[in-house]
Design a protein around this motif. Structure first.
Motif, mmCIF file in Angstrom:
data_model
loop_
_atom_site.group_PDB
_atom_site.id
_atom_site.type_symbol
_atom_site.label_atom_id
_atom_site.label_comp_id
_atom_site.label_asym_id
_atom_site.label_seq_id
_atom_site.Cartn_x
_atom_site.Cartn_y
_atom_site.Cartn_z
ATOM 1 N N LEU A 118 0.846 -1.202 0.000
ATOM 2 C CA LEU A 118 0.000 0.000 0.000
ATOM 3 C C LEU A 118 0.884 1.257 0.000
ATOM 4 O O LEU A 118 1.800 1.384 0.795
ATOM 5 N N LEU A 119 0.576 2.200 -0.914
ATOM 6 C CA LEU A 119 1.249 3.498 -0.964
ATOM 7 C C LEU A 119 0.254 4.591 -0.581
ATOM 8 O O LEU A 119 -0.825 4.693 -1.174
ATOM 9 N N PHE A 120 0.620 5.405 0.426
ATOM 10 C CA PHE A 120 -0.219 6.513 0.889
ATOM 11 C C PHE A 120 -1.579 6.057 1.372
ATOM 12 O O PHE A 120 -2.589 6.715 1.193
ATOM 13 N N GLY A 121 -1.608 4.868 1.923
ATOM 14 C CA GLY A 121 -2.845 4.389 2.518
ATOM 15 C C GLY A 121 -2.621 4.088 3.977
ATOM 16 O O GLY A 121 -1.550 3.653 4.384
ATOM 17 N N ASN A 175 -9.967 -0.062 7.636
ATOM 18 C CA ASN A 175 -10.976 -0.950 7.028
ATOM 19 C C ASN A 175 -10.355 -1.889 5.988
ATOM 20 O O ASN A 175 -10.970 -2.227 4.984
ATOM 21 N N TYR A 176 -9.149 -2.313 6.287
ATOM 22 C CA TYR A 176 -8.452 -3.188 5.340
ATOM 23 C C TYR A 176 -9.014 -4.623 5.398
ATOM 24 O O TYR A 176 -9.330 -5.142 6.473
ATOM 25 N N SER A 177 -9.078 -5.188 4.213
ATOM 26 C CA SER A 177 -9.533 -6.593 4.120
ATOM 27 C C SER A 177 -8.923 -7.219 2.872
ATOM 28 O O SER A 177 -8.944 -6.612 1.798
ATOM 29 N N MET A 178 -8.332 -8.445 3.051
ATOM 30 C CA MET A 178 -7.843 -9.207 1.888
ATOM 31 C C MET A 178 -8.431 -10.624 1.974
ATOM 32 O O MET A 178 -8.290 -11.302 3.001
ATOM 33 N N LYS A 179 -9.055 -11.027 0.881
ATOM 34 C CA LYS A 179 -9.647 -12.368 0.785
ATOM 35 C C LYS A 179 -9.074 -13.085 -0.437
ATOM 36 O O LYS A 179 -8.932 -12.453 -1.499
ATOM 37 N N ILE A 180 -8.771 -14.405 -0.235
ATOM 38 C CA ILE A 180 -8.261 -15.232 -1.343
ATOM 39 C C ILE A 180 -9.202 -16.436 -1.486
ATOM 40 O O ILE A 180 -9.595 -17.048 -0.470
ATOM 41 N N PHE A 181 -9.504 -16.738 -2.731
ATOM 42 C CA PHE A 181 -10.472 -17.790 -3.030
ATOM 43 C C PHE A 181 -9.818 -18.899 -3.860
ATOM 44 O O PHE A 181 -8.833 -18.665 -4.574
ATOM 45 N N SER A 208 -5.385 -7.343 8.484
ATOM 46 C CA SER A 208 -4.133 -6.687 8.840
ATOM 47 C C SER A 208 -3.265 -6.537 7.611
ATOM 48 O O SER A 208 -3.020 -7.525 6.892
ATOM 49 N N VAL A 209 -2.811 -5.323 7.390
ATOM 50 C CA VAL A 209 -1.970 -5.062 6.219
ATOM 51 C C VAL A 209 -0.656 -5.833 6.324
ATOM 52 O O VAL A 209 -0.085 -6.265 5.316
ATOM 53 N N LEU A 250 -9.584 -10.545 -3.458
ATOM 54 C CA LEU A 250 -10.363 -9.313 -3.312
ATOM 55 C C LEU A 250 -9.728 -8.522 -2.158
ATOM 56 O O LEU A 250 -9.709 -8.999 -1.018
ATOM 57 N N ILE A 251 -9.208 -7.322 -2.480
ATOM 58 C CA ILE A 251 -8.568 -6.471 -1.468
ATOM 59 C C ILE A 251 -9.350 -5.160 -1.363
ATOM 60 O O ILE A 251 -9.640 -4.513 -2.366
ATOM 61 N N GLU A 252 -9.676 -4.783 -0.139
ATOM 62 C CA GLU A 252 -10.408 -3.539 0.123
ATOM 63 C C GLU A 252 -9.732 -2.777 1.283
ATOM 64 O O GLU A 252 -9.292 -3.396 2.246
ATOM 65 N N PHE A 253 -9.679 -1.457 1.154
ATOM 66 C CA PHE A 253 -9.228 -0.614 2.285
ATOM 67 C C PHE A 253 -9.684 0.826 2.025
ATOM 68 O O PHE A 253 -10.032 1.190 0.900
ATOM 69 N N ARG A 254 -9.671 1.605 3.096
ATOM 70 C CA ARG A 254 -10.076 3.008 2.979
ATOM 71 C C ARG A 254 -8.815 3.883 2.937
ATOM 72 O O ARG A 254 -7.969 3.802 3.828
ATOM 73 N N ALA A 255 -8.719 4.698 1.898
ATOM 74 C CA ALA A 255 -7.570 5.604 1.766
ATOM 75 C C ALA A 255 -7.668 6.729 2.790
ATOM 76 O O ALA A 255 -8.691 6.938 3.439
#
Length: 574
Positions: free
Chosen positions: A506-509, A513-519, A531-532, A553-558
Motif C-alpha cells: 500500500l502506498l499513501f494508505g 478498514n483493510y480486508s484481503m480475501k483469497i479464493f 491486517s496489512v 479481493l482487497i479492500e481498504f479506505r484511503a
C-alpha cells in the motif's frame, strides 16, 4: 520769560481769548518782579501775522493789572506779545511769548496702543504756542458730546500718556485729546478718536486651529496698511507669524504643538508704515486632542488553528476613543471585524485574534482604524497574510504556491517551508525573499499515510519611523493535500523464492478498514485477513496449496476516505 543779565522780564502772557459775540479780544497775564527800578508801563503789541510786523496798540500803567481787552481789533486772527517797562538804566526789555487770539489747535492723535494692562496714547505736538496742557478723554458709545476726562498732561511738548485706569484686556477703549491754553480754554476735542484693539481667541481642539479676532483700528490718516500677528511660544521672544490686509480682522493659526504656551499680539501698521499700534496680549496653553504619532501593525500571522493573529503598537499619548479592527480581500475595501472602546489610558500593544475569517480561502489585508475624541479617523499601517495553496501536480509531487508577505516598513529575509504528516512538523527548505513556488518530492515518503500538511513561514525585519524595530515571523494558513492511495499486488507468487507471505504493497494508505480475501478456483474462501502486515502463506487448511490461479479481493479506505477495491487472480507457482 525770565531776566538774565541786563534785561527787564516781560509779563507772562498766558492766553488771548476772543469773545464770540463782540469779537473783543481779552489778554490775560501774570506779572513778574523787576527790582532794577520803578515800574513805568506794560506795552501791548499786535500783528495779523505771527512773524510781524507788530504795532504797539496800548500801554497799561497799572502794575497790578493782569487783563486787557482789545476792542479795536478787526475781525480775524491776531497775534500779541507784551513787554514790561521799568526805569532801569542800561537794561533791555524782553518780549513775552507770542500768543494767538485763536484757541489752541486740536492736536492730531498718532496712536493708541496697549502695553501690558495699560494703554499708551500718543499725539502730535500742538502747533499753537499758547498750548499749556492737554487733556486725555475716553469716548463711550461714540458720544463725542460727553467725553470723560482721564487726566491732564502739562507742557506743550509732552505728547504721551499712559492710562492705567482702564482694562484693555476686557474691552476696546476709545481715546481722544484736546489742547488747552493756560486759562483752560480749548476749541474742542479731536473728533476722530482712536481705539484700542481688543484681541480674542478661540481654540478649536478638534481642528488643531486657533482663531484670532480683533476690532478694526480706526481714524488713522490713510488708514491701516496691514495687521501683523506676533507670537511668543513657550517664553521665546515674539516673532511675526503672519499678516492680513486691512479688510480682515481675523487670523487662523495651526503651527503649534499640544501644551504649547502661546502669547499672541496683533499689531496695526499705518498706511505710511511709520506708526504702529498693538492690541492686548492674549496668552494661553494650547490644549488640543492629541493625534497618534504612530499606529503601526507589527505582527500578522496565522496560528496552527488557522486563526489570524494581528498585533499593533499605538501611541499611548494619543487621545483616542475607539479602535476598529478591519480586514479586506483587496486592500481597498475594508470591513469591520470588531470595536474596542478606549479609556483615558490604554496599553501600547493591542492584539486581535480573528477566528471568523478563513485564511485558507485567500490572503487578507489587516489594518486598524482609530477614532480620536473628535471622531477624526487615523488608519494604521497595513499588512497582508501569506496564503498557501498546495496541489498534487504529479505522482509523488506536491506543488506549493503562495503570495508574498506584505507589511509596511517590513522586509522579508526568507521563506521557510514546513510539512506535517501527522507525526510532527518537519522543516523542508528555506527560500529567498522573492520565492513564490516550491515542489515537494514525496518519493522518500511513500510509506506515509498520504495526507501532507504544509505551512510557509515568512521571516521579516520591521523598522518603524519611531525607531522601534523587531524581527518577526508570519506563518501562512495550514494547507493539506492527499496523495491518491496506490496499491501494488504481485501477479505471481513463488513461495520457494520469496520467504515473505503474499500481501499487497500500500502506498499513501493508512490501512483503515483493510480486508484481503483469497479464493479457490471454485470460489471457496481459503484465506482472509484485516491486517496489512499479515499475508497468505500459500496454504489451504495447513497444507500447501497447489500451483494454479487464485482469485483475490482487497479492500481498504484511503486517507482521504475513499474506499479502494482491488480484484484479480494470483498465479501461484510451486
Amino acid at each position: 520769560m525770565l531776566s538774565f543779565g541786563q534785561f527787564i522780564a516781560s509779563p507772562d502772557l498766558q492766553c488771548v481769548n476772543e469773545d464770540a459775540g463782540s469779537n473783543d479780544i481779552t489778554l490775560t497775564w501774570t506779572n513778574r518782579n523787576n527790582p532794577c527800578g520803578p515800574f513805568v508801563a506794560y506795552y501791548i503789541y499786535r500783528s495779523s501775522n505771527v512773524n510781524g510786523p507788530f504795532t504797539l496798540i496800548d500801554s497799561v500803567l497799572n502794575q497790578t493789572q493782569t487783563t486787557y481787552t482789545d476792542v479795536t481789533a478787526p475781525a480775524g486772527t491776531w497775534y500779541y506779545y507784551m513787554e514790561s517797562n521799568y526805569n532801569c538804566v542800561g537794561f533791555t526789555r524782553r518780549q513775552s511769548d507770542t500768543v494767538c487770539s485763536q484757541l489752541p489747535a486740536i492736536p492730531d492723535i498718532v496712536s493708541v496702543s496697549v502695553s501690558g494692562n495699560s494703554v499708551i496714547i500718543n499725539w502730535a505736538e500742538s502747533p499753537s504756542v499758547q498750548t499749556h496742557y492737554y487733556e486725555v478723554f475716553i469716548i463711550n458709545n461714540g458720544n463725542l458730546t460727553n467725553p470723560i476726562t482721564v487726566d491732564q498732561v502739562v507742557g506743550i511738548q509732552n505728547t504721551t500718556y499712559t492710562d492705567n485706569s482702564q482694562n484693555p484686556m476686557l474691552e476696546s477703549i476709545n481715546y481722544t485729546v484736546a489742547a488747552f491754553d493756560s486759562c483752560g480754554f480749548s476749541i474742542n476735542i479731536n473728533t476722530l478718536p482712536q481705539r484700542t484693539m481688543l484681541l480674542t481667541h478661540t481654540l478649536e481642539p478638534c481642528d488643531r486651529l486657533i482663531n484670532l479676532d480683533w476690532n478694526r483700528y480706526i481714524n488713522w490718516p490713510g488708514g491701516v496698511k496691514e495687521y501683523q500677528i506676533w507670537l511668543s511660544t513657550n517664553g521665546a521672544p515674539p516673532a511675526m507669524v503672519g499678516s492680513v490686509d486691512s479688510s480682515r480682522q481675523d487670523f487662523f493659526f495651526s503651527a503649534f504643538n499640544d501644551f504649547d504656551s502661546l502669547c499672541f499680539t496683533v499689531r496695526a501698521v499705518r498706511a505710511d508704515s511709520t506708526v504702529f499700534s498693538n492690541s492686548n496680549e492674549v496668552c494661553f496653553v494650547a490644549e488640543i486632542v492629541q493625534p497618534p504619532s504612530y499606529l503601526a501593525l507589527t505582527d500578522l500571522t496565522v496560528n496552527p488553528a488557522n486563526e489570524i493573529i494581528a498585533e499593533w503598537r499605538i501611541d499611548t499619548l494619543a487621545e483616542l476613543a475607539t479602535l476598529d479592527y478591519q480586514n479586506s480581500k483587496d486592500g481597498i475595501n475594508f470591513s469591520s471585524l470588531d470595536f474596542v472602546a478606549l479609556g483615558n489610558s490604554f496599553p501600547e500593544v493591542f492584539t486581535y485574534k480573528d477566528s471568523i475569517t478563513n485564511p485558507s480561502i485567500r490572503a487578507f489585508y489587516y489594518r486598524l482604524n482609530a477614532l480620536d475624541l473628535c471622531n477624526t479617523p487615523y488608519i494604521s499601517t497595513t499588512g497582508r497574510t501569506v496564503h498557501l495553496d498546495v496541489e498534487l501536480t504529479d505522482f509523488f509531487e506536491m506543488t506549493l504556491k503562495w503570495n508574498l508577505f506584505e507589511m509596511e516598513f517590513a522586509s522579508v529575509r526568507n521563506y521557510n517551508i514546513y510539512r506535517s504528516d501527522g507525526n510532527g512538523s518537519l522543516f523542508l527548505a528555506s527560500l529567498p525573499s522573492n520565492a513564490r513556488e516550491w515542489v515537494d518530492d514525496l518519493t522518500d515518503d511513500l510509506n506515509k499515510n498520504g495526507t501532507f500538511c504544509y505551512r510557509i513561514e515568512a521571516e521579516y525585519d520591521l523598522f518603524l519611523p519611531t525607531g522601534y524595530s523587531k524581527s518577526g515571523s508570519s506563518f501562512s494558513n495550514t494547507e493539506c493535500e492527499s496523495h491518491k492511495a496506490l496499491i501494488y499486488v504481485p501477479p505471481v507468487y513463488i513461495p520457494s523464492q520469496n520467504p515473505e507471505d503474499f500481501k499487497p504493497v500500500l502506498l499513501f494508505g493508512n490501512g483503515s478498514n483493510y480486508s484481503m480475501k483469497i479464493f479457490s478456483r471454485w470460489g471457496e474462501l481459503i484465506f482472509e485477513t484485516n491486517s496489512v502486515s499479515f499475508g497468505w502463506d500459500a496454504t489451504i487448511n495447513g497444507a500447501a496449496a497447489p500451483t494454479g490461479g487464485y482469485p483475490y479481493l482487497i479492500e481498504f479506505r484511503a486517507s482521504d476516505g475513499t474506499m479502494i477495491i482491488e480484484e484479480g487472480i494470483l498465479t501461484l507457482i510451486r
